[in-house]
Scaffold this motif. Sequence first.
Motif, PDB file in Angstrom:
ATOM      1  N   TRP A 117       0.836  -1.169  -0.035  1.00 49.50           N
ATOM      2  CA  TRP A 117       0.011   0.039   0.219  1.00 49.50           C
ATOM      3  C   TRP A 117       0.939   1.253  -0.069  1.00 49.50           C
ATOM      4  CZ3 TRP A 117      -5.291   1.316  -0.033  1.00 49.50           C
ATOM      5  CH2 TRP A 117      -5.534   2.394   0.442  1.00 49.50           C
ATOM      6  N   ASP A 118       1.841   1.480   0.835  1.00 47.30           N
ATOM      7  CA  ASP A 118       2.855   2.675   1.136  1.00 47.30           C
ATOM      8  C   ASP A 118       3.443   2.994  -0.310  1.00 47.30           C
ATOM      9  OD1 ASP A 118       1.678   2.800   3.527  1.00 47.30           O
ATOM     10  OD2 ASP A 118       3.392   1.834   4.500  1.00 47.30           O
ATOM     11  N   ASP A 119       4.051   1.675  -0.955  1.00 46.20           N
ATOM     12  CA  ASP A 119       4.815   1.752  -2.177  1.00 46.20           C
ATOM     13  C   ASP A 119       3.784   2.398  -3.358  1.00 46.20           C
ATOM     14  OD1 ASP A 119       6.947   1.768  -3.871  1.00 46.20           O
ATOM     15  OD2 ASP A 119       6.201  -0.519  -4.417  1.00 46.20           O
ATOM     16  N   LEU A 120       2.556   1.667  -3.478  1.00 46.49           N
ATOM     17  CA  LEU A 120       1.878   2.001  -4.699  1.00 46.49           C
ATOM     18  C   LEU A 120       1.073   3.350  -4.463  1.00 46.49           C
ATOM     19  CD1 LEU A 120       0.639  -1.411  -5.379  1.00 46.49           C
ATOM     20  CD2 LEU A 120       1.894  -0.272  -7.054  1.00 46.49           C
ATOM     21  N   ILE A 121       0.558   3.398  -3.328  1.00 48.26           N
ATOM     22  CA  ILE A 121      -0.029   4.887  -3.372  1.00 48.26           C
ATOM     23  C   ILE A 121       1.051   5.900  -3.190  1.00 48.26           C
ATOM     24  CG2 ILE A 121      -1.494   6.243  -1.651  1.00 48.26           C
ATOM     25  CD1 ILE A 121      -3.097   3.940  -3.024  1.00 48.26           C
ATOM     26  N   GLY A 122       2.192   5.587  -2.697  1.00 49.63           N
ATOM     27  CA  GLY A 122       3.392   6.808  -2.390  1.00 49.63           C
ATOM     28  C   GLY A 122       3.924   6.861  -3.611  1.00 49.63           C
ATOM     29  N   SER A 123       4.246   6.045  -4.596  1.00 49.62           N
ATOM     30  CA  SER A 123       4.927   6.316  -5.722  1.00 49.62           C
ATOM     31  C   SER A 123       4.042   6.778  -6.882  1.00 49.62           C
ATOM     32  CB  SER A 123       5.624   5.184  -6.431  1.00 49.62           C
ATOM     33  OG  SER A 123       4.654   4.158  -6.553  1.00 49.62           O
ATOM     34  N   ASN A 124       2.686   6.700  -6.672  1.00 45.99           N
ATOM     35  CA  ASN A 124       1.878   7.031  -7.877  1.00 45.99           C
ATOM     36  C   ASN A 124       0.781   7.994  -7.500  1.00 45.99           C
ATOM     37  OD1 ASN A 124       1.763   4.910 -10.088  1.00 45.99           O
ATOM     38  ND2 ASN A 124       1.788   3.560  -8.407  1.00 45.99           N
ATOM     39  N   MET A 125       0.655   8.551  -6.195  1.00 49.03           N
ATOM     40  CA  MET A 125      -0.249   9.508  -5.592  1.00 49.03           C
ATOM     41  C   MET A 125       0.498  10.506  -4.855  1.00 49.03           C
ATOM     42  SD  MET A 125      -4.127   9.343  -4.547  1.00 49.03           S
ATOM     43  CE  MET A 125      -3.752   8.393  -3.293  1.00 49.03           C
ATOM     44  N   LYS A 126       0.935  10.030  -3.705  1.00 45.41           N
ATOM     45  CA  LYS A 126       1.542  10.770  -2.747  1.00 45.41           C
ATOM     46  C   LYS A 126       2.807  11.687  -3.304  1.00 45.41           C
ATOM     47  CE  LYS A 126       3.742  10.871   2.024  1.00 45.41           C
ATOM     48  NZ  LYS A 126       4.126  10.096   3.125  1.00 45.41           N
ATOM     49  N   ALA A 127       3.721  11.070  -3.881  1.00 47.56           N
ATOM     50  CA  ALA A 127       4.875  11.532  -4.329  1.00 47.56           C
ATOM     51  C   ALA A 127       4.597  12.820  -5.454  1.00 47.56           C
ATOM     52  CB  ALA A 127       5.988  10.795  -4.934  1.00 47.56           C
ATOM     53  N   PRO A 128       3.764  12.555  -6.262  1.00 45.44           N
ATOM     54  CA  PRO A 128       3.453  13.333  -7.294  1.00 45.44           C
ATOM     55  C   PRO A 128       2.836  14.509  -6.597  1.00 45.44           C
ATOM     56  CG  PRO A 128       2.932  11.225  -8.159  1.00 45.44           C
ATOM     57  CD  PRO A 128       3.414  11.128  -6.791  1.00 45.44           C
ATOM     58  N   PHE A 129       1.967  14.300  -5.691  1.00 47.72           N
ATOM     59  CA  PHE A 129       1.142  15.643  -4.988  1.00 47.72           C
ATOM     60  C   PHE A 129       2.344  16.647  -4.404  1.00 47.72           C
ATOM     61  CE2 PHE A 129      -0.280  17.767  -1.051  1.00 47.72           C
ATOM     62  CZ  PHE A 129      -1.326  18.444  -1.780  1.00 47.72           C
ATOM     63  N   PHE A 130       3.265  15.795  -3.544  1.00 53.27           N
ATOM     64  CA  PHE A 130       4.221  16.766  -2.674  1.00 53.27           C
ATOM     65  C   PHE A 130       5.047  17.290  -3.707  1.00 53.27           C
ATOM     66  CE2 PHE A 130       2.144  14.382   0.947  1.00 53.27           C
ATOM     67  CZ  PHE A 130       2.163  15.650   1.759  1.00 53.27           C
ATOM     68  N   LEU A 131       5.489  16.658  -4.794  1.00 51.15           N
ATOM     69  CA  LEU A 131       6.605  17.115  -5.667  1.00 51.15           C
ATOM     70  C   LEU A 131       5.896  18.334  -6.381  1.00 51.15           C
ATOM     71  CD1 LEU A 131       9.279  17.025  -6.716  1.00 51.15           C
ATOM     72  CD2 LEU A 131       8.472  15.519  -8.490  1.00 51.15           C
ATOM     73  N   SER A 132       4.590  18.176  -6.739  1.00 54.25           N
ATOM     74  CA  SER A 132       3.695  19.322  -7.347  1.00 54.25           C
ATOM     75  C   SER A 132       3.905  20.598  -6.619  1.00 54.25           C
ATOM     76  CB  SER A 132       2.443  18.911  -7.763  1.00 54.25           C
ATOM     77  OG  SER A 132       2.382  17.713  -9.161  1.00 54.25           O
ATOM     78  N   GLN A 133       3.464  20.180  -5.476  1.00 55.41           N
ATOM     79  CA  GLN A 133       3.278  21.395  -4.264  1.00 55.41           C
ATOM     80  C   GLN A 133       4.718  22.198  -4.168  1.00 55.41           C
ATOM     81  OE1 GLN A 133       0.928  21.416  -0.314  1.00 55.41           O
ATOM     82  NE2 GLN A 133       3.125  20.490   0.382  1.00 55.41           N
ATOM     83  N   THR A 134       5.910  21.403  -4.175  1.00 53.63           N
ATOM     84  CA  THR A 134       7.022  22.046  -3.974  1.00 53.63           C
ATOM     85  C   THR A 134       7.503  22.588  -5.358  1.00 53.63           C
ATOM     86  OG1 THR A 134       7.945  20.127  -2.405  1.00 53.63           O
ATOM     87  CG2 THR A 134       9.546  21.606  -3.832  1.00 53.63           C
ATOM     88  N   ALA A 135       7.025  22.340  -6.551  1.00 50.88           N
ATOM     89  CA  ALA A 135       7.756  22.757  -7.868  1.00 50.88           C
ATOM     90  C   ALA A 135       6.645  23.989  -8.092  1.00 50.88           C
ATOM     91  CB  ALA A 135       7.428  21.782  -9.050  1.00 50.88           C
ATOM     92  N   ALA A 136       5.284  24.067  -7.666  1.00 48.27           N
ATOM     93  CA  ALA A 136       4.258  24.961  -8.236  1.00 48.27           C
ATOM     94  C   ALA A 136       4.936  26.534  -7.905  1.00 48.27           C
ATOM     95  CB  ALA A 136       3.031  25.072  -7.362  1.00 48.27           C
ATOM     96  N   PRO A 137       5.600  26.932  -7.019  1.00 48.69           N
ATOM     97  CA  PRO A 137       6.062  28.508  -7.129  1.00 48.69           C
ATOM     98  C   PRO A 137       6.842  28.579  -8.188  1.00 48.69           C
ATOM     99  CG  PRO A 137       6.010  27.510  -4.741  1.00 48.69           C
ATOM    100  CD  PRO A 137       5.885  26.414  -5.874  1.00 48.69           C
TER     101      PRO A 137
END
Length: 255
Positions: A117-137
Amino acid sequence: MTTIDNMLSHDLNDKVVLITGGAQRVGAMTARLLHAAGANILLHYRNSRKPALALQAELNALRHNSVILIQADLLDTAKLKSLVDKGIEQWGRLDILINNASSFYQTPMGTVTESDWDDLIGSNMKAPFFLSQTAAPHLAKQQGCIINIVDIHAERPMEGHSVYNMAKAGLAMLVKTLAYELGPNIRVNGVAPGAIMWPAQEMDDITKQRIVSRTYLKRKGSAEDIARTVLFLAANADYITGQIIAVDGGRSLYL
């Protein structure tokens, strides 16, 4: 006035692109195509150091100092900022984020572990969200864009892949949510591959034939089909946001 030449151009000269999971398969083809359009590439990898180095050497031979590598485990959220920072330090800007990295494997009901669960949700959803949040500015400064590599199974579940299906469905909603949250300064879209490249896990010929038979074009696609769609969204889709383009030979229409 917009000319026909301008409408057809794929000019990414001097733009900076961060591609996660960019060392192999669809990520590598996307890096090659966007690099050919003039972009500088920040190429992320986790374990694929050898192919990442080879791809960097290949592209830097075409244009000096146009590709840099960064190794990171995207599940370590605290390290995501370093991906963005490296691009800013090198080129002073970030224009395009491509959330391509993805874990993929079967998780039949009754066998799923918390680690799965942590791997699949993390790589496919969690990481894209937090990376997008970091990159957004940084993306907002350039009127940039985010492109998520989703999957047709975000809408139509694949047997035996319950957690992956849910993770990709979350990534698809991330496209729509971020388009709403980050507009008008950042466009956010997705590409949903179908039968493009067979998974690393073994798949028998009968299963492959069955998958291809369920496409309207009766053939498997290629990594280049995905990369060309990403290039279109990055370079020629200024009035498209919140959309997911299925590149699947019509398979998602199969009843």
